[in-house]
Scaffold this motif. Structure first.
Motif, PDB file in Angstrom:
ATOM      1  N   VAL A  99      22.423  65.984  14.587  1.00  0.00           N
ATOM      2  CA  VAL A  99      22.131  66.960  13.536  1.00  0.00           C
ATOM      3  C   VAL A  99      21.989  66.257  12.190  1.00  0.00           C
ATOM      4  CG1 VAL A  99      23.074  68.943  12.264  1.00  0.00           C
ATOM      5  CG2 VAL A  99      23.269  68.875  14.749  1.00  0.00           C
ATOM      6  N   TYR A 100      20.998  66.678  11.419  1.00  0.00           N
ATOM      7  CA  TYR A 100      20.780  66.146  10.068  1.00  0.00           C
ATOM      8  C   TYR A 100      21.089  67.230   9.049  1.00  0.00           C
ATOM      9  CZ  TYR A 100      18.388  64.323   5.952  1.00  0.00           C
ATOM     10  OH  TYR A 100      18.098  63.887   4.686  1.00  0.00           O
ATOM     11  N   GLY A 107      22.035  62.745   2.479  1.00  0.00           N
ATOM     12  CA  GLY A 107      21.570  63.289   3.741  1.00  0.00           C
ATOM     13  C   GLY A 107      22.464  62.705   4.829  1.00  0.00           C
ATOM     14  N   THR A 108      23.143  63.571   5.557  1.00  0.00           N
ATOM     15  CA  THR A 108      24.133  63.108   6.525  1.00  0.00           C
ATOM     16  C   THR A 108      23.639  63.330   7.941  1.00  0.00           C
ATOM     17  OG1 THR A 108      25.871  63.700   4.962  1.00  0.00           O
ATOM     18  CG2 THR A 108      26.545  63.350   7.254  1.00  0.00           C
ATOM     19  N   LEU A 109      23.764  62.313   8.760  1.00  0.00           N
ATOM     20  CA  LEU A 109      23.403  62.456  10.161  1.00  0.00           C
ATOM     21  C   LEU A 109      24.679  62.517  10.983  1.00  0.00           C
ATOM     22  CD1 LEU A 109      20.763  62.553  11.873  1.00  0.00           C
ATOM     23  CD2 LEU A 109      21.308  60.210  12.549  1.00  0.00           C
ATOM     24  N   CYS A 110      24.787  63.575  11.787  1.00  0.00           N
ATOM     25  CA  CYS A 110      25.973  63.778  12.624  1.00  0.00           C
ATOM     26  C   CYS A 110      25.629  63.307  14.037  1.00  0.00           C
ATOM     27  CB  CYS A 110      26.352  65.255  12.594  1.00  0.00           C
ATOM     28  SG  CYS A 110      27.811  65.628  13.559  1.00  0.00           S
ATOM     29  N   VAL A 111      26.284  62.241  14.463  1.00  0.00           N
ATOM     30  CA  VAL A 111      25.901  61.509  15.666  1.00  0.00           C
ATOM     31  C   VAL A 111      26.923  61.749  16.781  1.00  0.00           C
ATOM     32  CG1 VAL A 111      25.556  59.140  16.526  1.00  0.00           C
ATOM     33  CG2 VAL A 111      24.707  59.768  14.264  1.00  0.00           C
ATOM     34  N   ALA A 172      16.285  59.200   3.520  1.00  0.00           N
ATOM     35  CA  ALA A 172      16.674  60.562   3.877  1.00  0.00           C
ATOM     36  C   ALA A 172      18.086  60.562   4.452  1.00  0.00           C
ATOM     37  CB  ALA A 172      15.691  61.139   4.893  1.00  0.00           C
ATOM     38  N   ILE A 173      18.405  59.523   5.243  1.00  0.00           N
ATOM     39  CA  ILE A 173      19.751  59.430   5.816  1.00  0.00           C
ATOM     40  C   ILE A 173      20.560  58.441   4.996  1.00  0.00           C
ATOM     41  CG2 ILE A 173      21.129  58.793   7.840  1.00  0.00           C
ATOM     42  CD1 ILE A 173      18.690  59.544   9.555  1.00  0.00           C
ATOM     43  N   THR A 174      21.541  58.972   4.250  1.00  0.00           N
ATOM     44  CA  THR A 174      22.387  58.092   3.438  1.00  0.00           C
ATOM     45  C   THR A 174      23.782  57.954   4.036  1.00  0.00           C
ATOM     46  OG1 THR A 174      23.093  59.978   2.102  1.00  0.00           O
ATOM     47  CG2 THR A 174      21.202  58.713   1.286  1.00  0.00           C
ATOM     48  N   ASN A 175      24.165  58.893   4.894  1.00  0.00           N
ATOM     49  CA  ASN A 175      25.509  58.899   5.459  1.00  0.00           C
ATOM     50  C   ASN A 175      25.465  59.174   6.959  1.00  0.00           C
ATOM     51  OD1 ASN A 175      25.720  59.601   2.539  1.00  0.00           O
ATOM     52  ND2 ASN A 175      27.893  59.654   2.994  1.00  0.00           N
ATOM     53  N   ILE A 176      26.423  58.587   7.647  1.00  0.00           N
ATOM     54  CA  ILE A 176      26.550  58.846   9.086  1.00  0.00           C
ATOM     55  C   ILE A 176      27.954  59.393   9.343  1.00  0.00           C
ATOM     56  CG2 ILE A 176      26.687  57.749  11.388  1.00  0.00           C
ATOM     57  CD1 ILE A 176      23.932  57.436  10.416  1.00  0.00           C
TER      58      ILE A 176
END
Ligand code: SAH
Ligand code: SF4
Length: 377
Positions: A99-100, A107-111, A172-176
């Motif tokens: 999920v982004y 912008g956080t990506l949930c992995v 776009a993705i700065t955080n994981i």
């Protein structure tokens, strides 16, 4: 994808390259894969054509199949990625959700770390699904790489025009956050490998401060996480008494609160600029009293901590309700007054079942379909 440069060099040497060339090629491959987002050896123009062909015969760099991509009204995106394990290509493929979550400044990506979960937290939808398998380091990284493809995050990429991407950020993705399906510390080696590549300056080059691993409390792996991976830590606390936590987060029976809190006190690298996040799901009439809030403050004394109050996201058949809004505010106020920041996490992507703990229904539906396909139905 998911190999350290040394491991890659060994494999290249095994396929006939001299040691020095193997090391040089491994560095090039890393650059192509993680910096340039190459998904095909043919794109690797500084590698001679015959060499590219040899590589394509022995190795794969491609992405998972994208089964679905959904965009929520609030800009949250959810992908269902389908992975085939290259080591056991005959095993049924697995579907994984990623999920982004775009916000104004990040912008956080949930992995995800596992397909399903061995644990059975009573408020979590994933917890009702059995563990299918651990994800490999490559599959964990491929969630990030595939999301970066879709968000136009590699050189020459194009940002999507629907949905939101934070402004003023080059990426776009700065955080994981390792907060998708599964318990990351029950898949420690693969998670470690993937996160070190995500943080490596030659890899995806995300700051370790911007990577957060969330655990339900696998105490023996907490110290190694800080020492060997060095990312930010989040603890799924959810209860401040052992009797209740045993029920909500059953791993507490194995590693009760006193042990968990002790491990937090000695998490390597903690200071006031680098705090542990304690996640606390707000369950109506279960864990949301003023007394619970005060006990939470007492429990965290001396730990550089912040709280993240998560409104419970209901799912069909779930045994709980979310606390009322004024109860959440009352709870937050007690914790805030004691000096701990306690933001309430805004549920995101509820319309596409992307919110915390909702990851399951989709997977189950697809698994059934997959099963039928396998049975020739
Ligand atoms: N297994 C890890 C990683 C999952 S993180 C862990 O438990 O920490 C996802 C976070 O969402 C965890 O804090 C989890 O407890 C929480 N969560 C699970 N189900 C939820 C639900 N239905 N509503 C709100 N939060 C939930
Ligand atoms: Fe597993 Fe985390 Fe869900 Fe518990 S909350 S069942 S550990 S995914």
């Amino acid at each position: 994808v998911g190999l350290e440069p040394g491991e890659m060099a060994v494999l290249l040497a095994e396929s006939g390259l001299g040691e020095k060339e193997a090391r040089m090629r491994a560095r090039q491959l890393w650059n192509w894969i993680y910096v340039n987002g190459a998904t095909d050896f043919q794109a690797m123009t500084n590698i001679a054509k015959p060499m590219r062909e040899t590589l394509a015969e022995g190795f794969v760099v491609q992405r998972p199949e994208i089964v679905t991509e959904q965009v929520s009204a609030d800009g949250t995106r959810k992908w269902l990625f389908r992975f085939t394990d290259p080591a056991t290509p005959n095993a049924p493929p697995v579907d994984v959700e990623t999920v982004y979550i775009p916000e104004e400044d990040r912008g956080t990506l949930c992995v995800s770390s596992q397909v399903g979960c061995t644990l059975t937290c009573s408020f979590c939808h994933t917890g009702t699904q059995r563990l299918v398998r651990n994800l490999t380091a490559g599959e964990i990284l491929n969630q990030i790489l595939a999301a970066r493809d879709r968000l136009g995050d590699f050189p020459g990429g194009v940002r999507p025009t629907d949905g939101l991407v934070p402004e003023g950020e080059s990426r776009a993705i700065t955080n994981i956050v390792m907060m998708g399906m599964g318990e990351p510390l029950y898949n420690y080696d693969n998670v470690k490998k993937a996160l070190l590549i995500a943080a490596s300056g030659d890899g995806i080059s995300l700051s370790k401060r911007r990577i957060t691993l969330s655990t339900s409390g696998v105490v023996p792996y907490i110290e190694p996480t800080g020492r060997e991976i060095g990312v930010s830590l989040a603890i799924s606390l959810h209860a401040v008494r052992d009797d209740l936590r045993n029920e909500l987060v059953p791993i507490n029976k194995k590693w009760p609160l006193a042990e968990l809190i002790a491990a937090c006190h000695s998490y390597p690298g903690l200071n006031n600029a680098r705090r542990i996040t304690f996640e606390y799901v707000m369950l109506k009439g279960i864990n949301d009293s003023d007394a619970d809030a005060r006990e939470l403050v007492r429990l965290l004394a001396g730990i550089p901590a912040k709280n993240n109050l998560i409104p419970f996201n209901p799912w069909p058949g779930s045994p709980y309700e979310c606390s009322d809004w004024d109860r959440i505010e009352g709870f937050a106020e007690i914790v805030n007054r004691a000096g701990y920041a306690s933001p309430v996490r805004t549920p995101r992507g509820r319309d596409i079942s992307a919110a915390c703990g909702q990851r399951k229904a989709e997977t189950e539906r697809l698994t059934r379909k997959q099963r039928e396909a396998l049975e020739g139905a």
